[in-house]
Design a protein around this motif. Structure first.
Motif, mmCIF file in Angstrom:
data_model
loop_
_atom_site.group_PDB
_atom_site.id
_atom_site.type_symbol
_atom_site.label_atom_id
_atom_site.label_comp_id
_atom_site.label_asym_id
_atom_site.label_seq_id
_atom_site.Cartn_x
_atom_site.Cartn_y
_atom_site.Cartn_z
ATOM 1 N N ARG A 89 0.823 -1.212 0.000
ATOM 2 C CA ARG A 89 0.000 0.000 0.000
ATOM 3 C C ARG A 89 0.856 1.261 0.000
ATOM 4 N NH1 ARG A 89 -2.901 -2.789 3.918
ATOM 5 N NH2 ARG A 89 -2.049 -1.437 5.553
ATOM 6 N N VAL A 103 1.215 0.910 -4.366
ATOM 7 C CA VAL A 103 -0.061 1.527 -4.726
ATOM 8 C C VAL A 103 0.067 3.044 -4.736
ATOM 9 C CG1 VAL A 103 -2.488 1.763 -4.069
ATOM 10 C CG2 VAL A 103 -1.333 -0.442 -3.795
ATOM 11 N N ILE A 132 5.010 -2.264 -10.497
ATOM 12 C CA ILE A 132 4.681 -3.621 -10.061
ATOM 13 C C ILE A 132 5.550 -4.663 -10.749
ATOM 14 C CG2 ILE A 132 2.304 -3.065 -9.439
ATOM 15 C CD1 ILE A 132 1.415 -4.286 -12.099
#
Length: 643
Positions: A224, A228, A234
């Motif tokens: 997170r 994110v 990623i």
């Protein structure tokens, strides 16, 4: 027959009030009471002499008091004073040896003689009764009076408290490795690692090397905060986002150990490895969820609430919850070492939260600084909310800059002291607080303080040394405290006369022989007829442990029973004594905390009338190690020759 039965019933009613007779079945005790011999003693009448053949009975004081003394006729020394309910002369029961002391009525007295022949079957078939004598609770019994291991065992075993909902802190935490071993290599992409976590319904994934040793850990929180939020792609390797190094623990740890590690490192995952180190293969992960399932009232939650609360006004209520936790731990016989660690973590979290709040109000600190806890909190022994003891050291600078910085730090300390006061920690009556300009100084001033205390050991200097030598860094730049520590130990080795003077200062409180007698309770003032457990019993052990660890050049260990543990390892010839002293101190800490919670105060002053016979005997046994440790100081530092 009726008068005889009436006497028997009176004896029965008396005996069943006191240990060990309250541990005997009613029918057995009634039969025993029917055979008791009642004996009246005039003042100074001798019941038996040292070296006499044991009588066929052992004794219980029904009324009045009896002195036990040892030594030659012209040099007799007081060993104990037995009052109502005390058992003495038990050598006749256990050892079948001649009496080791002389028993003399200190005043008009009535004693009961308990026939040994009738009592022996009870002793050998009732483990609790046997434990009572093994702990040395019977005055003049042949066991070692200061046997703290037996005393502590008896204190727990003979307690009337029965836990309703055990805390299971000594329970072992086991792992289901199929569910709690989720791993990947360092080359794995963040995308694939996240997919594995999702497939396994796991809040973490361990990053391991070719030998399956832990390299790092990736958690939901890491994803997170770092992925994110857009800081990483990623498709990057997990090594870019993982947390490292991993905090490891051995397989099947006790809950208490795992809980402390999580609190100390502010983490929610512990990596279990084959040998507990980062150099062995992983076996799985313990999570905070395991602990929450195993223990309803988790102190880690309180610490987290303190750290994360948005309003400083919420802290008093959270700290009140910690007091409830303390009560529960004490009643359920959780180890004092664990309780002290937990309460220290909670108190430290309060201090850190208060400091960060003060910094947010005042702005960025002008110089690097370190907040120091001193006194009992510095030793990690402040179980109750007693008064504050703290100090502040900041880095050296030009005189004008130091003056400006001190003004900032004094205001910061004042705000912190105010927050702690709102949480129930009273201000120090002697003003040993960081908001006092004397104790909010740059490093070079603190160096000067310690130089003066070490090289000019006046009574005031020794008092200050005994307080400030137990400092512990809590927040800020710990290297400042480390520099001060290095300086202190260097100069102690240079000034060899300092430790003997500090040892002499440690002997100012003579060990009490029997605290329930009038000559050692407070004789006047607010606490008249109360026993000062801090000054008369705990302080002598604290002071002795400090001197002995300084003498052994042990740095960085402030806690009294941990100091004694280190000393036991360093001095095998004195290990038994140090272990006894550590256990005695733990018993005193527990008793003071329970007394304070019961009376809503600091627990320092104890009303002997509130203690039952077992509590008196337990505390009385803790006094023996005090005199033994003080005797060791006397000999080691040759204090008889010190002016």
């Amino acid at each position: 027959m009726k008068p005889a039965n009436a006497i028997q019933e009176r004896v029965l009613e008396f005996l069943k009030q006191y240990p060990p007779f309250n541990l005997i079945a009613q029918d057995e005790l009634r039969q025993l009471a029917g055979q008791v011999r009642v004996q009246y003693l005039e003042p100074e009448q001798v019941l038996f002499k040292q070296g006499d053949t044991p009588h066929e009975v052992f004794y219980v004081v029904r009324q009045g008091s009896v002195r036990l003394e040892q030594g030659p006729e012209d040099e007799r020394r007081l060993v104990d004073v037995c009052d109502e309910g005390d058992v003495f002369g038990a050598r006749a029961l256990i050892a079948k040896k001649d009496y080791s002391s002389r028993a003399t009525a200190a005043e008009e007295a009535l004693v009961y003689g308990i026939p040994t022949a009738l009592f022996e079957p009870i002793l050998y078939h009732n483990p609790e009764v046997a434990l009572y004598f093994a702990a040395g609770f019977a005055a003049g019994s042949p066991v070692q009076q200061g046997s703290m291991q037996e005393t502590n065992k008896a204190r727990r075993g003979l307690s009337t408290y029965t836990p309703q909902q055990p805390l299971h802190l000594e329970d072992v935490l086991t792992l289901d490795t199929d569910r709690n071993k989720v791993t990947c290599t360092g080359q794995t992409s963040i995308r694939l690692a996240a997919q594995i976590m999702s497939d396994k319904d796991s809040s973490f994934i361990l990053v391991v090397d070719e030998q399956e040793r832990p390299v790092g850990i990736l958690t939901d929180t890491d994803l997170r905060r770092r992925v994110v939020a857009g800081h990483l792609s990623i498709d990057d390797a997990v090594t870019e986002v993982m947390s490292a190094p991993v905090v490891t623990i051995h397989p099947n740890p006790h809950m208490a150990e795992a809980l402390l590690l999580m609190m100390r490192h502010r983490i929610k995952h512990l990596c279990v490895t084959a040998d507990g180190s980062g150099e062995s293969p992983v076996e799985g992960v313990l999570t905070e969820h395991h602990l929450l399932l195993a223990q309803g009232n988790n102190p880690a939650v309180l610490v987290q609430e303190i750290r994360e609360t948005q309003s400083i006004g919420n802290l008093p209520a959270i700290r009140n919850q910690a007091e409830e936790l303390l009560q529960k731990y004490l009643e359920q016989e959780v180890s004092i070492a664990f309780i002290a660690n937990i309460i220290t973590e909670i108190n430290d979290a309060l201090v850190v939260r208060a400091l960060r709040h003060a910094e947010s109000v005042l702005g960025e600190p002008p110089l690097r600084y370190c907040w120091l806890s001193i006194g009992s909190e510095g030793r990690e022994e402040q179980l109750l909310r007693t008064d504050q003891d703290n100090a502040l050291v900041f880095e050296d600078a030009h005189a004008a800059q130091e003056k400006e910085a001190q003004a900032y730090f004094l205001e910061l300390a004042a705000q912190v002291n105010q927050v702690l006061e709102s949480c129930g920690f009273e201000r120090c009556p002697a003003n040993m607080m960081a908001s006092n300009p004397l104790w909010c100084q740059p490093l070079h001033t603190w160096v000067h303080y310690f130089y003066k205390w070490i090289h000019q050991p006046t009574e005031e200097a020794l008092l200050n040394a005994s307080i400030f030598f137990d400092y512990r860094p809590v927040y800020g730049d710990f290297s400042l405290a480390e520099k001060l520590t290095n300086y202190v130990y260097e100069h102690i080795q240079q000034e060899r006369i300092f430790l003997p003077y500090l040892a002499k200062h440690a002997l100012q409180s003579p060990p009490p022989l029997s605290f329930f007698r009038s000559f050692i309770v407070e004789r006047g003032g607010e606490h008249k007829d109360q026993f000062d457990i801090k000054l008369r019993a705990m302080a002598p052990l604290v002071d002795a442990a400090r001197v002995l660890t300084l003498d052994n050049r042990v740095a960085g260990e402030n806690n009294t029973f941990k100091r004694f543990a280190r000393l036991a390892a360093l001095e095998p010839q004195n290990a038994g004594l140090y272990q006894e002293a550590a256990m005695a101190y733990e018993i005193m800490m527990r008793h003071r905390a329970l007394s304070g919670l019961r009376n809503h105060n600091s627990g320092r002053y104890i009303n002997p009338e509130q203690l039952n016979k077992l509590e008196r005997q337990t505390l009385r046994n803790t006094f023996k190690p005090i005199s033994d440790v003080q005797e060791l100081l006397q000999v080691r530092f040759q204090l008889n020759y010190l002016g």
